[in-house]
Every structure is written in C-alpha cells, then in structure tokens.
Motif scaffolding. Structure first.
Motif, PDB file in Angstrom:
ATOM      1  N   ARG A  52       0.835  -1.202   0.000  1.00 15.12           N
ATOM      2  CA  ARG A  52       0.000   0.000   0.000  1.00 15.12           C
ATOM      3  C   ARG A  52       0.868   1.250   0.000  1.00 15.12           C
ATOM      4  N   GLN A  54       2.225   3.301   2.149  1.00 16.62           N
ATOM      5  CA  GLN A  54       1.990   4.514   2.921  1.00 16.62           C
ATOM      6  C   GLN A  54       3.068   4.760   3.967  1.00 16.62           C
ATOM      7  N   ARG A  56       3.423   3.452   6.780  1.00 15.46           N
ATOM      8  CA  ARG A  56       2.876   3.407   8.127  1.00 15.46           C
ATOM      9  C   ARG A  56       3.623   2.401   8.996  1.00 15.46           C
TER      10      ARG A  56
END
Length: 193
Positions: A52, A54, A56
């Motif tokens: 994904r 991101q 994170r």
C-alpha cells in the motif's frame, strides 16, 4: 497453523538451501513464494503494509514475538541476566532472521533489535526494526527484494518501521518463561529419585 509451521520448517531446512538464485528470477516463482508467505497472518499484514506504500508503522506484540521463538527468548534471558548482574540500567541485542523459529515472524520482521531497561526488578522489553528493501541485498531472495525495490524507486511504496508494544515483566518471571517447544520437550511424568 501448526501443520503450516511444520511444512514451513521442513521446506526451510531441506528445500530452501538447495534453491539457486535463478529460481527467484522467474516472476511466477517469486509470486508463488509471496503467496506462500502471505498464508501467515503477520506476513500478510506486512505485505499489505508494504504494497500500500503509505510507510505506516507496523506494531507487533513484543511478548508473543519473544516467547514464541526459543532462540530469541534464550538470548533475552542471557542478556538481561548479565546486565542485571552488572547493575546496568538498560541494554539491547540484535536478532537475525536465522534466529527466528516461527514463520509468522521470520517472514514479516526479519532482523531486528530487542531493547530493554530496568526499573528495580521490573524489566521493560520492546523491539524495533526499520524495514527497507535494498536493490541487491546479500540473500537468496534478493530477486524478490530487487523486484519490490523497483516499486519503491517508482514511488509506489515507502520504507516503514516495525516496533513492538512494550512488555513489562519482573526479572524472575522472565526467567521462568518457556516456549511452547520447550514445554513439549519436558517429561510428562517426573519421578523423585
């Protein structure tokens, strides 16, 4: 899950050492390896986090990570015992992927650092790892890593950190912990001689 772990350990010990790096040059084989790894919950979470893109942080349970991997638990006990005996307030040690028994952690965290600090006889333990795919790391799966590195170079994903929730336990309780594997190896019947 236990059957999957048994299969994984068999493959890891008998099949993986015989694989040449050319095996992973074929995208089909790389995808097959990624699919197999994603059967485990934590690596699946790791792959989703990575793809994904991101960047994170990924949080894991430090206590489970330590207790479910015999070598990690034994290294922690040894390091804590030495630091506590010498009156140090904190310490750390590094774990390599080869030290990890449980595939859920082997395929999601890799190498990492265990940090601990003392407050009296209480020890606070946590782990940390910065996950970065390198263009040509020195490992058998470097073709998979190179493929994923190209995603990073095209700004389709980001590096991220993995850290463990703090685990607090007494020094004595830590030394009494045993992994599931160690518990199974203990005799069921103890006789006094």
């Amino acid at each position: 899950m236990k059957l999957l772990m048994s299969i994984d350990l068999y493959l890891w010990n008998h099949f993986v050492p015989k694989i040449s790096e050319d095996f992973f040059k074929r995208k089909f084989n790389s995808v097959l390896a990624m699919s197999y790894i994603s059967l485990f919950k934590l690596p699946r979470k790791f792959l989703m986090n990575y793809f994904r893109g991101q960047g994170r942080s990924m949080v894991v349970d430090t206590q489970k990570l330590v207790v479910e991997n015999e070598t990690v638990l034994n290294k922690l006990k040894s390091s804590v015992q030495q630091s506590f005996r010498e009156g140090q307030k904190s310490g750390f040690f590094c774990i390599s992927q080869a030290d990890i028994y449980n595939p859920a952690y082997k395929y999601s965290i890799g190498s990492f650092r265990i940090n601990y600090k003392f407050t009296g006889t209480v020890v606070e333990v946590n782990m940390h790892s910065d996950y970065r795919f390198q263009e040509s790391p020195d490992r058998i799966t470097r073709h998979i890593h190179h493929w994923l590195f190209t995603l990073k170079s095209r700004n389709k994903t980001n590096d991220f950190e993995i850290f463990g929730k703090s685990w607090m336990t007494s020094v004595n309780e830590l030394f009494s912990f045993k992994t599931e594997k160690q518990q199974k190896n203990e005799p069921k019947l103890r006789l006094l001689v």
